[in-house]
Scaffold this motif. Structure first.
Motif, PDB file in Angstrom:
ATOM      1  N   TYR A  86       0.855  -1.182   0.000  1.00  0.00           N
ATOM      2  CA  TYR A  86       0.000   0.000   0.000  1.00  0.00           C
ATOM      3  C   TYR A  86       0.892   1.234   0.000  1.00  0.00           C
ATOM      4  O   TYR A  86       1.830   1.324   0.782  1.00  0.00           O
ATOM      5  CB  TYR A  86      -0.892   0.054   1.251  1.00  0.00           C
ATOM      6  CG  TYR A  86      -1.905  -1.052   1.317  1.00  0.00           C
ATOM      7  CD1 TYR A  86      -3.116  -0.933   0.650  1.00  0.00           C
ATOM      8  CD2 TYR A  86      -1.665  -2.204   2.054  1.00  0.00           C
ATOM      9  CE1 TYR A  86      -4.058  -1.939   0.710  1.00  0.00           C
ATOM     10  CE2 TYR A  86      -2.605  -3.211   2.122  1.00  0.00           C
ATOM     11  CZ  TYR A  86      -3.796  -3.084   1.446  1.00  0.00           C
ATOM     12  OH  TYR A  86      -4.726  -4.081   1.510  1.00  0.00           O
ATOM     13  N   ARG A  87       0.566   2.171  -0.847  1.00  0.00           N
ATOM     14  CA  ARG A  87       1.299   3.429  -0.876  1.00  0.00           C
ATOM     15  C   ARG A  87       0.351   4.521  -0.405  1.00  0.00           C
ATOM     16  O   ARG A  87      -0.723   4.697  -0.959  1.00  0.00           O
ATOM     17  CB  ARG A  87       1.796   3.753  -2.273  1.00  0.00           C
ATOM     18  CG  ARG A  87       2.511   5.117  -2.316  1.00  0.00           C
ATOM     19  CD  ARG A  87       3.003   5.453  -3.676  1.00  0.00           C
ATOM     20  NE  ARG A  87       4.236   4.688  -3.858  1.00  0.00           N
ATOM     21  CZ  ARG A  87       4.911   4.652  -4.985  1.00  0.00           C
ATOM     22  NH1 ARG A  87       4.492   5.308  -6.034  1.00  0.00           N
ATOM     23  NH2 ARG A  87       6.015   3.953  -5.074  1.00  0.00           N
ATOM     24  N   VAL A  88       0.750   5.267   0.616  1.00  0.00           N
ATOM     25  CA  VAL A  88      -0.048   6.367   1.144  1.00  0.00           C
ATOM     26  C   VAL A  88       0.561   7.657   0.638  1.00  0.00           C
ATOM     27  O   VAL A  88       1.729   7.929   0.876  1.00  0.00           O
ATOM     28  CB  VAL A  88      -0.079   6.342   2.687  1.00  0.00           C
ATOM     29  CG1 VAL A  88      -0.873   7.512   3.221  1.00  0.00           C
ATOM     30  CG2 VAL A  88      -0.619   5.012   3.184  1.00  0.00           C
ATOM     31  N   ILE A  89      -0.238   8.430  -0.044  1.00  0.00           N
ATOM     32  CA  ILE A  89       0.246   9.688  -0.600  1.00  0.00           C
ATOM     33  C   ILE A  89      -0.414  10.832   0.152  1.00  0.00           C
ATOM     34  O   ILE A  89      -1.639  10.930   0.219  1.00  0.00           O
ATOM     35  CB  ILE A  89      -0.077   9.788  -2.104  1.00  0.00           C
ATOM     36  CG1 ILE A  89       0.586   8.626  -2.845  1.00  0.00           C
ATOM     37  CG2 ILE A  89       0.381  11.128  -2.657  1.00  0.00           C
ATOM     38  CD1 ILE A  89       0.228   8.549  -4.304  1.00  0.00           C
ATOM     39  N   ASP A  90       0.398  11.685   0.741  1.00  0.00           N
ATOM     40  CA  ASP A  90      -0.109  12.855   1.457  1.00  0.00           C
ATOM     41  C   ASP A  90      -0.601  13.888   0.444  1.00  0.00           C
ATOM     42  O   ASP A  90       0.020  14.068  -0.612  1.00  0.00           O
ATOM     43  CB  ASP A  90       0.976  13.476   2.331  1.00  0.00           C
ATOM     44  CG  ASP A  90       1.356  12.581   3.493  1.00  0.00           C
ATOM     45  OD1 ASP A  90       0.478  11.850   3.971  1.00  0.00           O
ATOM     46  OD2 ASP A  90       2.528  12.629   3.916  1.00  0.00           O
ATOM     47  N   GLN A  96      -4.658  21.236   1.692  1.00  0.00           N
ATOM     48  CA  GLN A  96      -5.074  20.918   3.057  1.00  0.00           C
ATOM     49  C   GLN A  96      -6.021  22.005   3.581  1.00  0.00           C
ATOM     50  O   GLN A  96      -5.858  23.178   3.276  1.00  0.00           O
ATOM     51  CB  GLN A  96      -3.873  20.793   3.991  1.00  0.00           C
ATOM     52  CG  GLN A  96      -3.024  19.584   3.675  1.00  0.00           C
ATOM     53  CD  GLN A  96      -1.808  19.489   4.594  1.00  0.00           C
ATOM     54  OE1 GLN A  96      -1.546  20.418   5.350  1.00  0.00           O
ATOM     55  NE2 GLN A  96      -1.108  18.388   4.535  1.00  0.00           N
TER      56      GLN A  96
END
Length: 98
Positions: A86-90, A96
């Motif tokens: 799994y790759r989590v991209i901010d 934001q």
């Protein structure tokens, strides 16, 4: 005659003092060299610490598979068979919410 000898001696003394304080190898140069040595010692200490860390890393890589596995995962993005990646991209900072 004595005055001439005294004058010559005073001039020689003044010349020697000037060389001591201002000339090559004088006080200013000695202080500059001391500062240079101090900076070099700090750099040497930093490099010795880096070398020790690299040596420990080499030993770790030679002796066990955990370090090799960690490197393969972090640097090469490898995963074990059966694992799910799994790759989590901010989100970008501008997107934001405030």
């Amino acid at each position: 005659m004595r005055r001439l000898i005294a004058l010559v001696l005073i001039l020689m003394l003044a010349g020697l003092q000037a060389k001591l304080w201002l000339g090559e190898g004088g006080r200013a140069e000695v202080e500059a060299l001391r500062e240079s040595v101090k900076l070099q010692r700090a750099e040497n200490k930093r490099l010795e610490q880096r070398n020790a860390a690299l040596g420990a890393e080499v030993e770790d890589l030679k002796s066990g598979t955990a370090a090799v596995e960690e490197r393969a995962r972090t640097e090469l993005g490898m995963i074990k068979p059966g694992e799910t990646f799994y790759r989590v991209i901010d989100p970008p900072p501008a997107a934001q919410a405030p």
